[in-house]
Design a protein around this motif. Structure first.
Motif, PDB file in Angstrom:
ATOM      1  N   THR A  36      11.514  16.226  75.477  1.00 51.13           N
ATOM      2  CA  THR A  36      12.792  16.915  75.660  1.00 51.13           C
ATOM      3  C   THR A  36      13.884  16.270  74.818  1.00 51.13           C
ATOM      4  O   THR A  36      15.042  16.654  74.912  1.00 51.13           O
ATOM      5  CB  THR A  36      13.218  16.881  77.140  1.00 51.13           C
ATOM      6  OG1 THR A  36      13.365  15.512  77.551  1.00 51.13           O
ATOM      7  CG2 THR A  36      12.197  17.586  78.021  1.00 51.13           C
ATOM      8  N   PHE A  48      10.899  20.917  74.413  1.00 50.06           N
ATOM      9  CA  PHE A  48      11.388  21.677  75.564  1.00 50.06           C
ATOM     10  C   PHE A  48      12.904  21.542  75.619  1.00 50.06           C
ATOM     11  O   PHE A  48      13.418  20.420  75.753  1.00 50.06           O
ATOM     12  CB  PHE A  48      10.767  21.151  76.856  1.00 50.06           C
ATOM     13  CG  PHE A  48       9.421  21.726  77.183  1.00 50.06           C
ATOM     14  CD1 PHE A  48       9.267  22.633  78.231  1.00 50.06           C
ATOM     15  CD2 PHE A  48       8.298  21.380  76.449  1.00 50.06           C
ATOM     16  CE1 PHE A  48       8.030  23.169  78.538  1.00 50.06           C
ATOM     17  CE2 PHE A  48       7.051  21.900  76.740  1.00 50.06           C
ATOM     18  CZ  PHE A  48       6.914  22.810  77.795  1.00 50.06           C
ATOM     19  N   LYS A  50      15.891  21.520  77.498  1.00 51.93           N
ATOM     20  CA  LYS A  50      16.223  21.344  78.912  1.00 51.93           C
ATOM     21  C   LYS A  50      17.733  21.334  79.104  1.00 51.93           C
ATOM     22  O   LYS A  50      18.459  20.623  78.407  1.00 51.93           O
ATOM     23  CB  LYS A  50      15.634  20.024  79.427  1.00 51.93           C
ATOM     24  CG  LYS A  50      15.938  19.714  80.880  1.00 51.93           C
ATOM     25  CD  LYS A  50      15.308  18.404  81.291  1.00 51.93           C
ATOM     26  CE  LYS A  50      16.039  17.207  80.727  1.00 51.93           C
ATOM     27  NZ  LYS A  50      17.370  17.004  81.377  1.00 51.93           N
ATOM     28  N   GLY A  57      19.972  21.195  76.145  1.00 52.30           N
ATOM     29  CA  GLY A  57      19.002  20.902  75.101  1.00 52.30           C
ATOM     30  C   GLY A  57      18.879  21.969  74.040  1.00 52.30           C
ATOM     31  O   GLY A  57      18.404  21.686  72.924  1.00 52.30           O
ATOM     32  N   SER A  90      13.047  25.705  81.913  1.00 53.14           N
ATOM     33  CA  SER A  90      12.225  24.862  81.041  1.00 53.14           C
ATOM     34  C   SER A  90      11.624  23.667  81.780  1.00 53.14           C
ATOM     35  O   SER A  90      10.525  23.211  81.438  1.00 53.14           O
ATOM     36  CB  SER A  90      13.045  24.379  79.841  1.00 53.14           C
ATOM     37  OG  SER A  90      14.154  23.613  80.258  1.00 53.14           O
ATOM     38  N   VAL A  91      12.306  23.153  82.806  1.00 55.71           N
ATOM     39  CA  VAL A  91      11.757  22.024  83.564  1.00 55.71           C
ATOM     40  C   VAL A  91      10.566  22.484  84.393  1.00 55.71           C
ATOM     41  O   VAL A  91       9.533  21.800  84.456  1.00 55.71           O
ATOM     42  CB  VAL A  91      12.839  21.373  84.440  1.00 55.71           C
ATOM     43  CG1 VAL A  91      12.218  20.306  85.344  1.00 55.71           C
ATOM     44  CG2 VAL A  91      13.923  20.748  83.575  1.00 55.71           C
ATOM     45  N   LEU A  94       7.733  22.918  82.038  1.00 56.71           N
ATOM     46  CA  LEU A  94       7.156  21.630  81.649  1.00 56.71           C
ATOM     47  C   LEU A  94       6.138  21.169  82.692  1.00 56.71           C
ATOM     48  O   LEU A  94       5.035  20.723  82.352  1.00 56.71           O
ATOM     49  CB  LEU A  94       8.281  20.604  81.501  1.00 56.71           C
ATOM     50  CG  LEU A  94       7.886  19.190  81.066  1.00 56.71           C
ATOM     51  CD1 LEU A  94       7.349  19.194  79.639  1.00 56.71           C
ATOM     52  CD2 LEU A  94       9.101  18.258  81.161  1.00 56.71           C
ATOM     53  N   VAL A 150      10.868  15.293  84.840  1.00 57.97           N
ATOM     54  CA  VAL A 150      10.663  15.411  83.395  1.00 57.97           C
ATOM     55  C   VAL A 150       9.719  14.338  82.893  1.00 57.97           C
ATOM     56  O   VAL A 150       8.733  14.623  82.210  1.00 57.97           O
ATOM     57  CB  VAL A 150      12.017  15.332  82.649  1.00 57.97           C
ATOM     58  CG1 VAL A 150      11.787  15.298  81.139  1.00 57.97           C
ATOM     59  CG2 VAL A 150      12.896  16.516  83.021  1.00 57.97           C
TER      60      VAL A 150
END
Length: 470
Positions: A36, A48, A50, A57, A90-91, A94, A150
């Protein structure tokens, strides 16, 4: 990461693949590192994007693309000529990818997974396990303290098809977070080290902390193993919350894996370890601090359960001299001044242990200096716990106490109010003032401890003092 096609990744994360105007197809394989942090991207990696509390991000996705990212996982499509998978969160994506990769590696190999949690000692125990298991086969373990929603998945995504062991450090700031990590990794062995007041303010009290840490073992299967600290009255009862076989560790005679005949000195700790079956061995453990013996016992218990011979476990432990940077890190040496930098983090338990170690390791006729900062995230317990540390420093006869920062000032006041000191406790506002005071007052043979929570920033003060006295 193991090689997966763009289509396979999209299916794993429940996202929509956008190839953009690139040469990639849905069958294109990706096997780079997942991160990330755009600064860590190398050609072929996966980024990713985030959203964080203070930043997003997605702002750094162009930099990731410029550095050669093979895939961006985003929450909205970006105007970049890089394959992208669009997801809702996105988390969450992941974690879903980590779950998929762990399952794939398990299905095609003999991967064994150890989960480690506790209020203190997670990183040390993880590092000790890595030191033992990497002699047996390819081992993946978290770097630094990668143990949250994460860092945990990123560690899991470092698996290869030939990985034999995964050591997954699992931390949390609330109920349910460890359970999510456990569901991703499905540990064969779950370790609970200690339940203390670290982060109690975030959890909402010690009862909630116990509940959160117990998530490590509640979903284990009967074929799994729960490794529990028998000496901790909050951990030992977790044996009744799991279907797994329970193996205990501790200093008492009732523990399955136990230590006795402890000798603490400035070069580490010596002890005799006993394991089920009657086998025992003397350990010359180079990590400073008697409290780290419990972490070593947890590592021994898990390693023996994984089939590692006790002699090999001991040989590996004896090669470890530093748990992690800024954790009981011994520095200095000039004029026989020793600096112990233990300022990566602090809780009431680890602060007490560090001060006791300081008192134990000093040579006869020499002085001790404790430079202490705030213990953060204690919520309603903050005042009384800083009081307790101030009293402990006085009662252990620490020669000089230097308290740094407003958050720790109550510790200084309590030490003064104990009534037996005359100038032995000093309060300063900043780390620079503390540095000047230590440099001006240190005498040959002194032992200096620097200890605080990460947020207090005293780890860099410890580095400065270590360099000055090197």
């Amino acid at each position: 990461m193991i090689a997966l096609s763009l289509d396979e990744i999209a299916a794993a994360v429940g996202g929509s693949l956008r190839l953009r105007s690139t040469d990639a197809t849905s069958a294109t394989l990706v096997d780079g590192t997942v991160t990330t942090d755009s600064r860590e991207i190398a050609p072929g990696d996966v980024f990713f994007a985030k959203r964080g509390e203070f930043d997003d991000g997605h702002r750094f996705a162009p930099a990731a693309a410029d550095q050669g990212a093979a895939l961006l996982v985003v929450e909205h499509e970006l105007d970049l000529e890089v394959p992208q998978i669009v997801v809702e969160d996105s988390v969450v994506a992941l974690g879903a990818l980590a779950t998929d990769v762990v399952a794939r590696v398990r299905a095609h190999g003999d991967l064994k997974i150890v989960g480690v949690t506790g209020s203190n000692g997670k990183t040390t125990t993880k590092n000790l396990l890595r030191a033992v298991l990497e002699h047996v086969g390819p081992t993946v373990a978290a770097r630094a303290s990668y143990n949250n929603e994460v860092g945990g998945p990123i560690t899991m995504l470092a698996l290869a098809h030939d990985t034999k062991f995964l050591v997954a450090e699992m931390g949390a700031s609330g109920v349910g977070e460890i359970a999510r990590l456990v569901r991703m990794a499905r540990p064969d062995i779950g370790i609970v080290l200690k339940v203390g007041l670290a982060h109690a303010g975030e959890f909402g009290g010690i009862e909630q902390t116990v509940r959160a840490k117990s998530e490590m073992v509640t979903d284990l299967l009967p074929t799994d193993v729960a490794v529990l600290n028998l000496d901790d009255p909050r951990v030992a009862p977790m044996a009744g919350l799991t279907e797994a076989r329970v193996v205990t560790f501790g200093l008492g005679s009732a523990a399955d894996v136990r230590a006795d005949d402890l000798v603490v000195h400035a070069r580490g700790t010596e002890f005799t370890v006993h394991v089920p079956g009657g086998e025992s061995a003397r350990v010359h453990f180079g990590v400073l601090g008697e409290h780290h013996v419990m972490n070593a016992l947890a590592a021994v218990a898990a390693s023996v359960e994984l089939g590692v011979a006790l002699a090999d476990v001991v040989a590996a432990l004896e090669q470890v001299t530093l748990a992690e940077r800024w954790r009981m890190q011994v520095m200095g040496g000039r004029d026989d001044v020793t600096v112990i930098n233990d300022a990566y983090n602090a809780s009431p338990d680890s602060m007490s242990a560090a001060i006791k170690t300081l008192a134990q390791v000093k040579a006869p006729g020499t002085r001790t200096i404790a430079v202490l900062g705030e213990m953060s995230e204690l919520g309603e317990f903050s005042g009384e716990e800083h009081d307790r540390i101030g009293l402990l420093a006085v009662r252990l006869g620490i020669s000089q106490l230097i308290v740094v920062g407003p958050g720790a000032r109550r510790l200084h006041i309590t030490a003064i109010n104990e009534g037996s000191w005359d100038g032995e406790s000093a309060y300063v506002e900043t780390a620079d003032e503390a540095y000047d005071l230590v440099v001006a007052s240190a005498q040959p043979g002194d032992t200096v401890l620097v200890k605080s929570s990460n947020s207090a920033g005293l780890r860099h003060l410890g580095d400065r003092l270590g360099e000055w006295f090197s």
